[in-house]
Motif scaffolding. Sequence first.
Motif, short mmCIF file in Angstrom:
data_model
loop_
_atom_site.label_atom_id
_atom_site.label_comp_id
_atom_site.label_asym_id
_atom_site.label_seq_id
_atom_site.Cartn_x
_atom_site.Cartn_y
_atom_site.Cartn_z
N VAL A 6 0.83 -1.21 0.00
CA VAL A 6 0.00 0.00 0.00
C VAL A 6 0.86 1.26 0.00
O VAL A 6 1.74 1.41 0.87
N TRP A 111 -1.58 3.67 -13.12
CA TRP A 111 -2.03 2.28 -13.02
C TRP A 111 -1.35 1.44 -14.10
O TRP A 111 -1.36 1.81 -15.28
N GLN A 117 -0.77 -3.10 -10.62
CA GLN A 117 -0.17 -2.33 -9.53
C GLN A 117 -0.02 -0.86 -9.95
O GLN A 117 -0.14 -0.52 -11.13
N ARG A 131 0.63 -2.27 -4.73
CA ARG A 131 -0.59 -2.94 -5.20
C ARG A 131 -1.80 -2.02 -5.03
O ARG A 131 -2.71 -2.03 -5.84
N PHE A 132 -1.77 -1.24 -3.96
CA PHE A 132 -2.91 -0.35 -3.70
C PHE A 132 -2.42 1.08 -3.49
O PHE A 132 -1.34 1.29 -2.93
N ASN A 418 -7.92 -0.47 -7.63
CA ASN A 418 -7.03 -0.53 -6.45
C ASN A 418 -6.65 0.85 -5.92
O ASN A 418 -5.60 1.02 -5.30
N VAL A 449 -9.42 -4.61 1.03
CA VAL A 449 -8.14 -5.08 0.48
C VAL A 449 -7.84 -6.49 0.98
O VAL A 449 -7.45 -7.38 0.20
N THR A 459 -7.38 -7.29 -8.21
CA THR A 459 -7.88 -5.94 -8.46
C THR A 459 -9.30 -5.76 -7.92
O THR A 459 -10.12 -6.68 -7.95
#
Length: 530
Positions: A6, A111, A117, A131-132, A418, A449, A459
């Motif tokens: 994150v 993105w 990711q 990832r987020f 995400n 998440v 996703t």
Amino acid sequence: MADLDVAVVGAGFAGIYAVQAFRSAGLTVRAFEAGSGIGGTWFWNCYPGARCDVESKDYSYSFSPELEQDWSWSERYPAQPEVLRYLNHVADRFGLWPDIQLNTRVTAATWDAERSQWTVATDDGRRRTARFLISAVGCLSAYQVPSLPGLETFAGPWYHTSRWPRDGVDFTGQRVGVIGTGSTGIQIAPEIAAVAEHLYVFQRTANFAVPNRNGAIDPEWERGFKADYRSYRKQAQESFLGVPITGTGRPALAEPPASVQRTLMERWQAGGGMPFLGAYTDVLVDRAANEIMAEFMRDRIRETVADPFVAGLLLPRAYPVGAKRLCQSDDYFAMFNRSNVTLVDIRSAPISSVTPSGLGTADSFYELDALVFATGFDAISGALRQIDVRGVGGLPLAEKWAAGPRAYLGVAPAGFPNMFIVTGPGSPSVLSNMVLSIEQHVEWIRDCVLQAASDGYSTVEAKPSAEDAWMAHVTEVAYSTLFPLADSWYVGANIPGKPRVFAPYLGGVGPYRARCDAVAAAGYEGFALG
Ligand code: NA7
């Protein structure tokens, strides 16, 4: 494999809690913060008089009962330095510093559909993948300075309240102009008036303000209150504003006028905006009921300000009370009785130019040594639009929001997988107790998440149809109230050219939370999981 689970943009109340929440859930997280310290709004807005207008017992984290018990606030309404000390204490206490990177501005986030990711670029020239992506940039961080012709020629210093010099400013013996009479202008003006040779307050719109009745917190009261803090927090979560206030539960129009006046006076004497505004059920939906409260407040100005002409200029008439953020002050109106304060009405005679020695209006000129802009923010969407965020197909967020900011549930913009926005457009955010709303969002995002990962999805993306339906609901609720009648920053009216969209959700904190929980319980209804 991404560098981080994150990436968090910003380390104010939202970013700090995001670091704590995601890390506690076993995820790798890093918050990038442009400032040289944490605190966001409470870091930048260090102007004299800066104070929270929500009570300290409410405007504080609830996630840790131990923190809640150990920390003691000194005042009913905390001043900016105390809020900042609190946030630093939280970072120390939970060991958050290793996951917060100061002095680092996020410039872009893109993105990467192939790898599912985000690539996050920062102004130190680095790129990280995550990832987020969590936006915790805040609703009131992109400050605005109006473009006044000739400002660059002004010989003295000028300041925006939201970028106040950290060492302070000494206005002793100076002629100072303050432009703006919103919450900030109303807080800073009395502080400047106390030291300046002369203060000129340039007012475009007269505003409503209620007294704070601020004061020290009584330790005896604090002990009693803290004994039941948990159930108080629960009430707050289920309340309309994120603060459990008790209204009369009746419409003002159904009550004898003398009784309404008595109730309003009791609440006026007790201080605080939320209990005052929430006294009657019809004030924010019925023009006639609103006018009763507005006239009560005008009477308080008339009895406070000695000069009837000045009092007349200060009477708010341009919008229904509450439809712009209700200001709070114990000393703003009385300040106009000082001989070194002049109110300048720039509605009837607008500012025409700035020269090296001062400020000209349509009918006069004011010699000034320093100028202060308390002119507010490109609220809710401004800070995020300043970052080059690109979603599916390279679509810039700024382009998606060309007709106004939008996000499913006020948290997830369609087309940006995400990515989540803490207290984003379409959530209660600024019309609630922000700290409580931040916690609710961060926890909901964390659970989303974690659930997606445990179900094997990489996703999570809001469906455009879900976003459309949600934003239609946000608009419908807003237009059932008097709020849209004001040219406020809630609708973006303070920024020239900004599309007029009512961004915060007025359905109430408790019902909103229930809706978010129902969406989660239905397997993240309205989201496409991939
Ligand atoms: P606000 O509430 O947006 O107030 C800004 C003030 O500045 C308001 O009085 C504006 O007048 C005035 N303003 C803005 N632009 C101009 C120009 N171009 N010329 C003259 N006057 C101008 O910002 P604050 O910082 O006070 O408060 C923001 C939030 O922070 C507050 O609501 C709390 O939630 C905490 P206008 O009313 O637009 O005529």
